[in-house]
Write a protein that holds these residues in place. Structure first.
Motif, PDB file in Angstrom:
ATOM      1  N   LEU A 781       0.838  -1.208   0.000  1.00 41.40           N
ATOM      2  CA  LEU A 781       0.000   0.000   0.000  1.00 41.40           C
ATOM      3  C   LEU A 781       0.873   1.259   0.000  1.00 41.40           C
ATOM      4  CD1 LEU A 781      -2.822   1.183   0.065  1.00 41.40           C
ATOM      5  CD2 LEU A 781      -2.748   1.093   2.556  1.00 41.40           C
ATOM      6  N   LYS A 782       1.979   1.195   0.722  1.00 33.61           N
ATOM      7  CA  LYS A 782       2.894   2.338   0.742  1.00 33.61           C
ATOM      8  C   LYS A 782       3.458   2.557  -0.667  1.00 33.61           C
ATOM      9  CE  LYS A 782       6.689   4.150   3.468  1.00 33.61           C
ATOM     10  NZ  LYS A 782       7.663   3.924   4.505  1.00 33.61           N
ATOM     11  N   TYR A 783       3.738   1.456  -1.357  1.00 36.01           N
ATOM     12  CA  TYR A 783       4.200   1.557  -2.751  1.00 36.01           C
ATOM     13  C   TYR A 783       3.134   2.286  -3.580  1.00 36.01           C
ATOM     14  CZ  TYR A 783       5.330   0.150  -7.508  1.00 36.01           C
ATOM     15  OH  TYR A 783       5.596   0.179  -8.855  1.00 36.01           O
ATOM     16  N   LYS A 784       1.878   1.907  -3.370  1.00 35.23           N
ATOM     17  CA  LYS A 784       0.809   2.540  -4.163  1.00 35.23           C
ATOM     18  C   LYS A 784       0.761   4.038  -3.896  1.00 35.23           C
ATOM     19  CE  LYS A 784      -3.911   2.485  -3.520  1.00 35.23           C
ATOM     20  NZ  LYS A 784      -5.252   1.906  -3.527  1.00 35.23           N
ATOM     21  N   PHE A 785       0.814   4.413  -2.602  1.00 40.32           N
ATOM     22  CA  PHE A 785       0.742   5.847  -2.284  1.00 40.32           C
ATOM     23  C   PHE A 785       1.907   6.606  -2.934  1.00 40.32           C
ATOM     24  CE2 PHE A 785      -1.588   4.680   1.863  1.00 40.32           C
ATOM     25  CZ  PHE A 785      -2.820   4.875   1.258  1.00 40.32           C
ATOM     26  N   ARG A 786       3.102   5.994  -2.860  1.00 41.47           N
ATOM     27  CA  ARG A 786       4.262   6.743  -3.334  1.00 41.47           C
ATOM     28  C   ARG A 786       4.442   6.651  -4.839  1.00 41.47           C
ATOM     29  NH1 ARG A 786       9.638   5.917  -0.211  1.00 41.47           N
ATOM     30  NH2 ARG A 786       8.379   6.967   1.376  1.00 41.47           N
ATOM     31  N   GLU A 983      -2.525  -4.470  -0.977  1.00 45.19           N
ATOM     32  CA  GLU A 983      -3.005  -4.640   0.408  1.00 45.19           C
ATOM     33  C   GLU A 983      -1.946  -4.116   1.382  1.00 45.19           C
ATOM     34  OE1 GLU A 983      -5.915  -6.009   1.974  1.00 45.19           O
ATOM     35  OE2 GLU A 983      -6.590  -5.403  -0.013  1.00 45.19           O
ATOM     36  N   PRO A 984      -2.357  -3.436   2.446  1.00 45.52           N
ATOM     37  CA  PRO A 984      -1.355  -2.945   3.402  1.00 45.52           C
ATOM     38  C   PRO A 984      -0.685  -4.089   4.138  1.00 45.52           C
ATOM     39  CG  PRO A 984      -3.584  -2.610   4.251  1.00 45.52           C
ATOM     40  CD  PRO A 984      -3.725  -3.116   2.846  1.00 45.52           C
ATOM     41  N   SER A 985       0.545  -3.870   4.532  1.00 47.77           N
ATOM     42  CA  SER A 985       1.254  -4.879   5.311  1.00 47.77           C
ATOM     43  C   SER A 985       1.847  -4.170   6.528  1.00 47.77           C
ATOM     44  CB  SER A 985       2.314  -5.483   4.398  1.00 47.77           C
ATOM     45  OG  SER A 985       3.181  -6.243   5.097  1.00 47.77           O
ATOM     46  N   PRO A 986       0.994  -3.868   7.530  1.00 46.85           N
ATOM     47  CA  PRO A 986       1.460  -3.030   8.640  1.00 46.85           C
ATOM     48  C   PRO A 986       2.498  -3.730   9.512  1.00 46.85           C
ATOM     49  CG  PRO A 986      -0.790  -3.807   9.025  1.00 46.85           C
ATOM     50  CD  PRO A 986      -0.392  -4.306   7.688  1.00 46.85           C
ATOM     51  N   SER A 987       3.475  -2.995   9.936  1.00 50.75           N
ATOM     52  CA  SER A 987       4.415  -3.500  10.946  1.00 50.75           C
ATOM     53  C   SER A 987       4.849  -2.285  11.773  1.00 50.75           C
ATOM     54  CB  SER A 987       5.615  -4.179  10.299  1.00 50.75           C
ATOM     55  OG  SER A 987       6.660  -3.272  10.140  1.00 50.75           O
ATOM     56  N   VAL A 990       7.909  -0.120  10.462  1.00 54.71           N
ATOM     57  CA  VAL A 990       7.725   0.578   9.186  1.00 54.71           C
ATOM     58  C   VAL A 990       6.626   1.637   9.318  1.00 54.71           C
ATOM     59  CG1 VAL A 990       7.190   0.266   6.763  1.00 54.71           C
ATOM     60  CG2 VAL A 990       8.443  -1.488   7.966  1.00 54.71           C
ATOM     61  N   CYS A 991       5.520   1.284   9.963  1.00 56.55           N
ATOM     62  CA  CYS A 991       4.396   2.234  10.037  1.00 56.55           C
ATOM     63  C   CYS A 991       4.777   3.480  10.840  1.00 56.55           C
ATOM     64  CB  CYS A 991       3.169   1.580  10.652  1.00 56.55           C
ATOM     65  SG  CYS A 991       2.516   0.258   9.640  1.00 56.55           S
ATOM     66  N   SER A 992       5.648   3.293  11.868  1.00 59.06           N
ATOM     67  CA  SER A 992       5.946   4.459  12.694  1.00 59.06           C
ATOM     68  C   SER A 992       6.674   5.535  11.881  1.00 59.06           C
ATOM     69  CB  SER A 992       6.754   4.058  13.923  1.00 59.06           C
ATOM     70  OG  SER A 992       7.995   3.564  13.512  1.00 59.06           O
ATOM     71  N   TRP A 993       7.324   5.167  10.778  1.00 63.40           N
ATOM     72  CA  TRP A 993       8.029   6.147   9.948  1.00 63.40           C
ATOM     73  C   TRP A 993       7.286   6.448   8.656  1.00 63.40           C
ATOM     74  CZ3 TRP A 993      12.011   8.946  11.592  1.00 63.40           C
ATOM     75  CH2 TRP A 993      12.717   8.480  12.703  1.00 63.40           C
ATOM     76  N   CYS A 994       6.083   5.916   8.512  1.00 63.88           N
ATOM     77  CA  CYS A 994       5.409   6.037   7.213  1.00 63.88           C
ATOM     78  C   CYS A 994       4.755   7.416   7.063  1.00 63.88           C
ATOM     79  CB  CYS A 994       4.363   4.932   7.084  1.00 63.88           C
ATOM     80  SG  CYS A 994       3.473   5.023   5.539  1.00 63.88           S
ATOM     81  N   ASP A 995       5.004   8.038   5.895  1.00 66.16           N
ATOM     82  CA  ASP A 995       4.432   9.364   5.633  1.00 66.16           C
ATOM     83  C   ASP A 995       2.936   9.304   5.379  1.00 66.16           C
ATOM     84  OD1 ASP A 995       6.925  10.494   5.721  1.00 66.16           O
ATOM     85  OD2 ASP A 995       7.300  10.198   3.586  1.00 66.16           O
ATOM     86  N   ILE A 999      -3.562   8.538   5.774  1.00 62.28           N
ATOM     87  CA  ILE A 999      -4.519   8.057   4.774  1.00 62.28           C
ATOM     88  C   ILE A 999      -4.600   6.538   4.751  1.00 62.28           C
ATOM     89  CG2 ILE A 999      -4.936   9.788   2.981  1.00 62.28           C
ATOM     90  CD1 ILE A 999      -2.311   9.001   1.721  1.00 62.28           C
ATOM     91  N   CYS A1000      -3.803   5.868   5.593  1.00 66.06           N
ATOM     92  CA  CYS A1000      -3.749   4.411   5.520  1.00 66.06           C
ATOM     93  C   CYS A1000      -4.893   3.795   6.336  1.00 66.06           C
ATOM     94  CB  CYS A1000      -2.409   3.924   6.059  1.00 66.06           C
ATOM     95  SG  CYS A1000      -2.360   2.142   6.185  1.00 66.06           S
ATOM     96  N   PRO A1001      -5.730   2.965   5.717  1.00 64.78           N
ATOM     97  CA  PRO A1001      -6.828   2.354   6.483  1.00 64.78           C
ATOM     98  C   PRO A1001      -6.312   1.398   7.561  1.00 64.78           C
ATOM     99  CG  PRO A1001      -6.798   1.551   4.201  1.00 64.78           C
ATOM    100  CD  PRO A1001      -5.774   2.623   4.296  1.00 64.78           C
TER     101      PRO A1001
END
Ligand code: SF4
Length: 1005
Positions: A781-786, A983-987, A990-995, A999-1001
């Motif tokens: 999902l981060k790839y999609k946003f960026r 699909e998001p892959s939260p961890s 990684v999420c704590s530094w995600c811009d 907007i991430c569900p």
């Protein structure tokens, strides 16, 4: 009687569901508890584990004291946790059969603050003093960050994160721990000065101030001690030294105190101070040592003769405990979601299932796994308010109004109700923003003229601009709290929710009201602050995930409950999953929240590599007869359900075999029936094994029929009758239908195709770089946003620093022959200083820390270069080649020729250094080696990362199958991107530094 007595509670009270639902008749208490209830004079210590009814005893004693004429408002009952205080209050009101306004039942913090308010002048406090939560303190510190002694701490571009961690340490020191370093003592002093300037206290200060007040003003202490005829304390084991000193002080004037203590199997850790309340104990109450707060400790002087304590026995039923070994965090989350689904299917209410995680960030994977199965999940905790979708919508609007360059906020405001721009149109908008170098709000203006924007999207963009324009004008004029309320109305956040016929509507409205209350509290404290200042405060607090003062979370009925370990004390659930047991921090605070089932789960491979079971987990496992169950990450699909059913049935087969075996040893008339039943269960297990392993995509119904046909050939008529009577086939088909429903649900949620926005080269092939591969593998999902939406982001300080270092080193090697001389060093330092100024770095602590480290790193780099045997032959050399149908592109920072004629590829890194072992499965340099061979015809036999700030070069291991691994990864990622699998892959890391958190569900509850 003035001695402290202790009574052991050796008989269990029946356990209760959430709240107090049992009738009094059901609560037959044992003699020791009755004795405690009847106790009237002098201190008394109750010792009992969870389930021995300590809290019930306190409530019953309250009732019995009132029955004998005591005034309810003259009894004070305090606990450490909100959950226990709430249960106590509810139970007392139930027992007294009337609601009471003036009850003194609450947490230490609530009651301490009430007492201080009544004696504020004596305590030297402003009568209107505020008690601030971590969020407010964090915001205050951020505002005055230049006044804080932080040079010894690495800020690394995240001052809010650093301060949030330091605030935790400050609280620990105020609760009695030793300060970990001298700088923290200075920081505490600065922190306390800032609070004092605004007439505020933190929670730790409440007890320390009260303790000092009682110490300095014995008359006030006596007044409080006599005002409360009886004082009762639950959860004595959680009290701080200052709190126990307060008890000791009050006891001198009025000994009628009752304490409930749960040693929780940790007698050693607690006994040091608990003994102060029981036989043989010395004076242990007092203020934390090593503090320089100027507040005098109250010494404990137990003048009592103490009665003997009684050994406790565990009498309540232990829940069945299972131990899970999970291959990774996602496997653990999937296993919990799967098990929760089974429990709910078997009739357990979702809110009687609890998942305990170490901290809120670790709840993300569980939320995602629950979401995959459509199970409502609510993760409570300090930052829960900021995870609510409606609150995040309001924050997005506030952020984009305060700063139109905040692209993540703009993207959320545009794509959520009421605007609801479709994702393909957002991608069109970001393309316009990129091409014309505009922020997203200005791009909206430009888009209205663009032929690429379809009419429906244009209307939505117009509605966004209209709302934005109105709100933007009001933002400058209104006070923060007034503006927040208006914004909520203007954007229609309340209205949308009212029309959404969902049971959680009221809860969502509460979330919005809380946000408005937060703004009101801030505006009260910061009378001259602007709405923009409030937005800055709110963003920092929401990002750091800290708790705003006075925010009490509403319950989340109908959802599986997620809690952090340190917040669950005092609660009970039918089934509890404790995750992340490879780390045991806070495990002792869990208590025994599970009535029927308890799962302790650990992860074998986490963010930091391989992990071992914690001592806590290992000890619990060795104390039990259970075996560890292994759980691997499973792809979401039909076979996964079959595996789970197989595991469940395996237990049944063993049970049926055991029963039949017993009857075979003592045959009865119906022994044959049980034997046939056991064999039928075994045949069903075979059926499941066959279904789970069947190749191809055959439909479950047909596959069941085929296997049944084969089983019919081996089963006797009696066994066949058992098989016919079984509900397994119906269960499997029902599960299949459920899964199909879930698939449809996910499919219905899917966005319109983003085909036109995938990053491609001129020939239409997908373009992938090493960082794209890494990005997609980290989180699609981060790839999609960026990369697909291309949502523009302001570079962080870390990124700006990385670019600067790359540029400086490139120019150093390109522009002179003097690299090894002193002149070369001067030139390198000059390039760095000029670059530093040009890049616009300032003089904040954070920036100065980077500069100091970089200066030293540049010098070490130069020294290393003088000794290096390699000679740089290419710098920033580009490559572009094909793997299958995909383009793979990138650039190598530096290529060295080695003395033996070979070549080494070097990549500069300005982040944290990795060890050689951690680079075992490294992809980037393997890809570079393949690129050198394919694109340049160069066989590079070595590759290294140069960690600039550590001045260390770490070689990446070379394996024979590296090329194949790179190709496999490129195909895998290419397939995912072309199939638009985002699909998001939260961890947590990684999420704590995600811009894109806003907007991430996956980042919302
Ligand atoms: S917050 Fe970022 S990294 Fe985490 S799941 Fe969302 S998009 Fe992925």
């Amino acid at each position: 009687m003035d001695g402290a007595h202790s009574v052991a509670l050796d008989h269990a009270v029946p356990r209760q569901r959430t709240g107090w639902t049992l009738t009094d008749a059901a609560l037959a208490l044992a003699e020791p508890q009755e004795r405690a209830i009847r106790h009237r004079s002098g201190p008394l210590l109750l010792i009992g584990e969870a389930g021995t009814g300590k809290t019930e005893v306190l409530a019953r004693r309250f009732e019995s004291l009132v029955a004998e004429g005591a005034a309810p408002e003259r009894i004070m009952v305090m606990s450490s946790t909100r959950a226990t205080a709430e249960r106590l209050r509810q139970r007392v009101e139930q027992l007294l059969d009337r609601p009471l306004e003036e009850l003194w039942i609450g947490t230490w913090e609530q009651l301490g603050e009430r007492v201080l308010r009544e004696h504020s002048t004596a305590a030297g406090l402003d009568p209107l003093f505020d008690v601030l939560g971590p969020a407010e303190r964090l915001a205050m510190l951020l505002d005055r960050i230049d006044d804080l002694p932080l040079r010894g701490h690495e800020i690394r571009g995240n001052p809010a994160g650093l301060l949030a961690r330091l605030l935790e340490q400050i609280d620990e020191v105020k609760a009695g721990s030793e300060p970990p370093d001298p700088e923290l003592v200075d920081l505490i002093a600065a922190h306390d000065r800032i609070l004092a300037d605004t007439c505020s206290l933190d929670r730790g200060d409440v007890y320390l101030t009260l303790n000092r007040l009682f110490d300095e003003r014995p008359d006030v202490r006596a007044q409080v001690a006599h005002r409360f005829e009886y004082l009762m304390v639950d959860e004595l084991e959680d009290t701080t030294r200052a709190q126990r000193a307060i008890l000791a002080g009050l006891r001198e004037d009025n000994p009628n105190q009752l304490y409930a203590l749960d040693l929780g199997g940790d007698e050693e850790g607690v006994s040091e101070w608990a003994l102060g309340f029981s036989p043989g104990g010395g004076p242990v109450l007092g203020e934390p040592e090593g503090r320089e707060t100027g507040r005098r400790a109250h010494s404990d002087t137990p003048s009592s003769s103490l009665v003997a304590s009684v050994e406790l026995t565990r009498q309540f039923r232990e829940p069945e405990t299972k131990f899970w070994r999970c291959s990774n965090e996602r496997a653990q989350a999937q296993a919990v979601a799967r098990e929760a689904e089974h429990l709910i299917a078997q009739g357990t209410p979702p809110d009687d299932i609890c998942v305990l995680v170490e901290n809120q960030q670790r709840g993300g994977p569980v939320a995602a796994a629950m979401e995959e199965r459509g199970i409502p999940f609510h993760l409570s905790g300090p930052a829960a308010l900021f995870q609510r979708p409606e609150v995040r919508d309001a924050i997005a609007w506030l952020r984009v109004l305060a700063d139109p360059d905040d692209s993540a906020a703009a993207a959320r405001a545009l794509t959520r109700p009421p605007v609801e721009l479709r994702s393909a149109d957002l991608a069109r908008l970001t393309t316009i923003a990129r091409r014309r170098k505009l922020d997203l709000v200005s791009a909206c203006d430009a888009a209205l003229e663009s032929p690429q924007i379809p009419p429906e999207a244009r209307e939505r963009i117009q509605s966004f601009l209209k709302l934005y324009g109105t709100a933007s004008a009001a933002m400058e004029e209104r006070r923060a709290d007034v503006f927040v309320r208006r914004l909520i109305e203007a954007v229609g956040l309340r209205r949308q929710r009212l029309f959404a016929a969902q049971p959680e509507v009221a809860e969502r409205l509460l979330g919005l009201s809380r946000l408005a209350e937060l703004a009101a509290g801030w505006a009260r404290r910061e009378a001259n602050g602007s709405t923009r200042d409030f937005v800055r405060h709110l963003s920092a607090v929401a990002d750091a995930g800290v708790e705003p003062a006075g925010v009490v979370e509403p319950p989340a009925p109908g959802a599986v409950q997620g809690h952090t370990r340190n917040a669950v004390k005092g609660m009970e659930f039918e089934h509890v999953f404790v995750l992340g047991m490879e780390r045991a921090a806070g495990a002792e605070r869990i208590g025994r929240p599970g009535r029927t089932g308890l799962v302790l789960a650990r992860v074998e491979r986490g963010d930091d590599g391989e992990s071992r079971p914690s001592d806590f987990y290992a000890a619990a496992l060795s104390d039990s007869d259970a075996e560890e169950e292994a759980h691997a990450e499973e792809l979401f699909g039909p076979a996964e359900g079959l595996h789970a059913t197989y595991r469940m049935l395996r237990e049944e087969v063993l049970e049926a075999s055991w029963k039949a075996g017993r009857e075979l040893s003592e045959p009865r008339l119906d022994t044959a029936v049980d034997v046939n039943r056991a064999i039928a269960r075994y045949l069903e297990l075979l059926k499941l094994a066959a279904l789970a392993q069947r190749p191809g995509d055959e439909a479950t119904e047909e596959a069941i029929e085929a296997v049944n046909g084969l089983l019919r050939q081996v089963a006797t008529p009696e066994q066949q009758a058992e098989l016919d009577a079984s509900s397994l086939d119906a269960y499997l088909l029902g599960s299949e239908r459920e899964r199909e429903g879930r698939r449809k649900l996910i499919a219905a949620r899917q966005e319109p195709s983003l085909e036109a926005f995938l990053p491609r080269r001129g020939d239409g092939a997908l373009s992938l770089s090493a960082s794209d591969l890494d990005l997609y593998l980290t989180c699609p999902l981060k790839y999609k946003f960026r990369r697909v939406f291309g949502i523009p982001q302001e570079p962080t300080i870390n990124q700006r620093f990385g670019i600067l270092v790359h540029n400086v080193l490139e120019r150093f090697h390109k522009e002179g022959e003097d690299q090894g001389s002193e002149e070369g060093l001067r030139r390198l330092m000059g390039l760095f200083e000029a670059g530093w100024r040009r890049t616009g770095f300032g003089s904040s602590d954070d920036e100065l820390q980077f500069r100091d480290r970089a200066r030293e790193a540049m010098r070490l780099y130069w020294e290393r270069e003088r000794e290096s045997e390699g000679e740089p032959v290419w710098l920033e050399r580009k490559f572009d080649f094909r793997i299958g149908e995909h383009h793979v592109r990138g650039r190598v920072d530096r290529v060295d020729r080695l003395p033996d004629g070979g070549h080494e590829l070097i990549d500069y890194k300005t982040g944290e250094r990795k060890s050689e072992a951690a680079l075992e499965s490294d992809l980037q340099l393997s890809l570079y080696r393949l690129a050198a061979s394919e694109a340049w015809g160069l066989e590079a036999n070595a590759g290294s990362y140069y960690y600039v700030l550590d001045a260390e070069k770490v070689p990446a291991p070379v394996g024979p199958d590296d090329a194949e691994r790179v190709e496999r990864t490129v195909f895998q990622v290419g397939e995912g991107v072309l199939g638009q699998d985002f699909e998001p892959s939260p961890s947590p890391t990684v999420c704590s530094w995600c811009d894109y958190k806003l907007i991430c569900p996956a980042a919302e509850s």
